[in-house]
Scaffold this active site. Structure first.
Site, PDB file in Angstrom:
ATOM      1  N   HIS A 133      -0.443  -1.376  -4.284  1.00 23.65           N
ATOM      2  CA  HIS A 133      -1.830  -1.240  -3.850  1.00 23.65           C
ATOM      3  C   HIS A 133      -2.171   0.250  -3.720  1.00 23.65           C
ATOM      4  O   HIS A 133      -1.530   0.983  -2.979  1.00 23.65           O
ATOM      5  CB  HIS A 133      -1.994  -1.950  -2.499  1.00 23.65           C
ATOM      6  CG  HIS A 133      -3.379  -1.939  -1.941  1.00 23.65           C
ATOM      7  ND1 HIS A 133      -4.351  -2.860  -2.296  1.00 23.65           N
ATOM      8  CD2 HIS A 133      -3.963  -1.137  -1.019  1.00 23.65           C
ATOM      9  CE1 HIS A 133      -5.454  -2.626  -1.625  1.00 23.65           C
ATOM     10  NE2 HIS A 133      -5.257  -1.577  -0.838  1.00 23.65           N
ATOM     11  N   GLY A 177     -10.080   3.397   5.867  1.00 25.16           N
ATOM     12  CA  GLY A 177      -9.934   4.827   6.153  1.00 25.16           C
ATOM     13  C   GLY A 177      -8.510   5.270   6.416  1.00 25.16           C
ATOM     14  O   GLY A 177      -8.097   6.320   5.934  1.00 25.16           O
ATOM     15  N   SER A 229       0.832  -1.198   0.000  1.00 25.12           N
ATOM     16  CA  SER A 229       0.000   0.000   0.000  1.00 25.12           C
ATOM     17  C   SER A 229       0.870   1.253   0.000  1.00 25.12           C
ATOM     18  O   SER A 229       1.756   1.410   0.840  1.00 25.12           O
ATOM     19  CB  SER A 229      -0.911   0.012   1.232  1.00 25.12           C
ATOM     20  OG  SER A 229      -1.468   1.305   1.384  1.00 25.12           O
ATOM     21  N   GLY A 239      -4.179   4.014   7.278  1.00 27.54           N
ATOM     22  CA  GLY A 239      -3.122   3.014   7.427  1.00 27.54           C
ATOM     23  C   GLY A 239      -2.739   2.951   8.902  1.00 27.54           C
ATOM     24  O   GLY A 239      -3.168   3.775   9.711  1.00 27.54           O
ATOM     25  N   HIS A 296      -7.788  -0.161  -4.995  1.00 31.81           N
ATOM     26  CA  HIS A 296      -8.811  -0.378  -3.968  1.00 31.81           C
ATOM     27  C   HIS A 296      -9.628   0.905  -3.834  1.00 31.81           C
ATOM     28  O   HIS A 296      -9.155   1.892  -3.280  1.00 31.81           O
ATOM     29  CB  HIS A 296      -8.093  -0.732  -2.646  1.00 31.81           C
ATOM     30  CG  HIS A 296      -8.994  -0.908  -1.477  1.00 31.81           C
ATOM     31  ND1 HIS A 296      -8.529  -0.917  -0.180  1.00 31.81           N
ATOM     32  CD2 HIS A 296     -10.339  -1.091  -1.381  1.00 31.81           C
ATOM     33  CE1 HIS A 296      -9.536  -1.096   0.659  1.00 31.81           C
ATOM     34  NE2 HIS A 296     -10.642  -1.195  -0.042  1.00 31.81           N
ATOM     35  N   ASP A 343      -4.805   3.058  -2.681  1.00 30.37           N
ATOM     36  CA  ASP A 343      -5.978   3.285  -1.831  1.00 30.37           C
ATOM     37  C   ASP A 343      -6.678   4.584  -2.189  1.00 30.37           C
ATOM     38  O   ASP A 343      -6.310   5.663  -1.720  1.00 30.37           O
ATOM     39  CB  ASP A 343      -5.545   3.318  -0.359  1.00 30.37           C
ATOM     40  CG  ASP A 343      -5.257   1.930   0.177  1.00 30.37           C
ATOM     41  OD1 ASP A 343      -6.128   1.047   0.029  1.00 30.37           O
ATOM     42  OD2 ASP A 343      -4.169   1.724   0.751  1.00 30.37           O
ATOM     43  N   ASP A 386      -6.615  -6.804   4.027  1.00 31.06           N
ATOM     44  CA  ASP A 386      -6.095  -5.435   4.043  1.00 31.06           C
ATOM     45  C   ASP A 386      -6.321  -4.774   5.393  1.00 31.06           C
ATOM     46  O   ASP A 386      -7.461  -4.594   5.812  1.00 31.06           O
ATOM     47  CB  ASP A 386      -6.817  -4.659   2.923  1.00 31.06           C
ATOM     48  CG  ASP A 386      -6.277  -3.253   2.734  1.00 31.06           C
ATOM     49  OD1 ASP A 386      -5.328  -2.866   3.435  1.00 31.06           O
ATOM     50  OD2 ASP A 386      -6.822  -2.544   1.858  1.00 31.06           O
ATOM     51  N   GLY A 387      -5.210  -4.400   6.026  1.00 28.09           N
ATOM     52  CA  GLY A 387      -5.273  -3.629   7.265  1.00 28.09           C
ATOM     53  C   GLY A 387      -4.624  -4.343   8.430  1.00 28.09           C
ATOM     54  O   GLY A 387      -5.038  -5.434   8.806  1.00 28.09           O
ATOM     55  N   GLY A 388      -3.564  -3.740   8.953  1.00 24.46           N
ATOM     56  CA  GLY A 388      -2.905  -4.292  10.134  1.00 24.46           C
ATOM     57  C   GLY A 388      -2.162  -5.594   9.884  1.00 24.46           C
ATOM     58  O   GLY A 388      -1.979  -6.394  10.801  1.00 24.46           O
ATOM     59  N   GLY A 430       1.066  -2.031   4.365  1.00 26.76           N
ATOM     60  CA  GLY A 430       1.506  -0.635   4.291  1.00 26.76           C
ATOM     61  C   GLY A 430       2.613  -0.401   5.285  1.00 26.76           C
ATOM     62  O   GLY A 430       3.802  -0.598   4.986  1.00 26.76           O
TER      63      GLY A 430
END
Ligand code: DX5
Ligand code: ZN
Length: 220
Positions: free
Chosen positions: A32, A146, A7, A148, A67, A34, A179-181, A201
């Site tokens: 990626h 929303g 990301s 990173g 995304h 965003d 996606d995320g964390g 990310g």
């Protein structure tokens, strides 16, 4: 095989050129992108992401994974089609009517671009199952879309497992992107649950050695 989609959301403009180069040499599999419109989510990254995508396309042959976290999916799809990404994923929650979802899927596929649907942590898989035969991937958000740098929401792991089991049972050809964390503490959990494309990310961008981090994130 596990792939890494890096990301670029948190890449600073002053460091963009160097960072994109370093990501590519670290052997990420996708960039990626965003895209946020300030409506579907609070932040607005629309101009910056367009700029980054155009720049990345000019220096790299790596596939672009878009995304879309936007309300007006149709117009953003239109502008990204022109940039010929590898994949466009939009949010189920942003499109009210099922017919519109089908139309968007067709529009993206007609342009020889892979298509995905993404769901937020509270959205149930059940709601999007009917679209699975027409998709290339499902993007399970493991944080609220929303920003990173958030912490993975543990309850989303069961959703990944449920999706993996359903894909096997129904014999579907579907990638599971998360996606995320995703970092070196959470990657094994999502991989074991069935994810095969990990969006990362901060875990890469904040590390001292991108290459080693990418290798370790992919390791099973
Ligand atoms: C969040 C974005 C993510 C984010 C991931 O809404 O969709 O792609 O940039 O960042 P990390 O890996 O830092 O959670
Ligand atoms: Zn994303």
């Amino acid at each position: 095989m596990v792939e890494i989609s890096a990301s670029v959301l948190s890449v600073k403009k002053e460091e963009a050129i160097k960072t994109f180069y370093n990501l590519e040499t670290a052997k990420i599999d996708y960039f990626h992108i965003d895209v946020m419109d300030g409506k579907f989510v609070e932040q607005d990254t629309a101009d910056l992401m367009l700029e980054y995508t155009e720049y990345i396309k000019s220096i790299s042959n790596l596939p672009i994974d878009v995304h879309l976290m936007v309300e007006d999916v149709y117009s953003y799809v239109q502008s990204y089609l022109a940039l010929d990404p590898n994949m466009i994923t939009f949010h189920y929650e942003a499109v009210k009517k099922k017919e519109d979802i089908k139309e968007l899927i067709n529009l993206i596929k007609e342009n020889d671009i892979k298509v995905g649907i993404s769901i937020k942590p509270e959205t149930k898989l059940e709601e999007i199952k009917e679209f699975f035969p027409y998709l290339h991937q499902v993007l399970i958000m493991t944080v609220e879309p929303g920003y990173g740098g958030q912490t993975l929401i543990e309850s989303t792991i069961d959703k990944i497992k449920e999706l993996k089991e359903y894909i096997e049972k129904e014999n579907l050809e579907l990638d599971i992107e998360v996606d995320g964390g995703i970092n070196l503490q959470t990657n094994q959990k999502v991989i074991q649950a069935g994810a095969n494309i990990l969006v990362c990310g901060s875990s890469i961008l904040k590390s001292d050695n991108y290459k080693e981090t990418v290798e370790r994130l992919k390791q099973i």
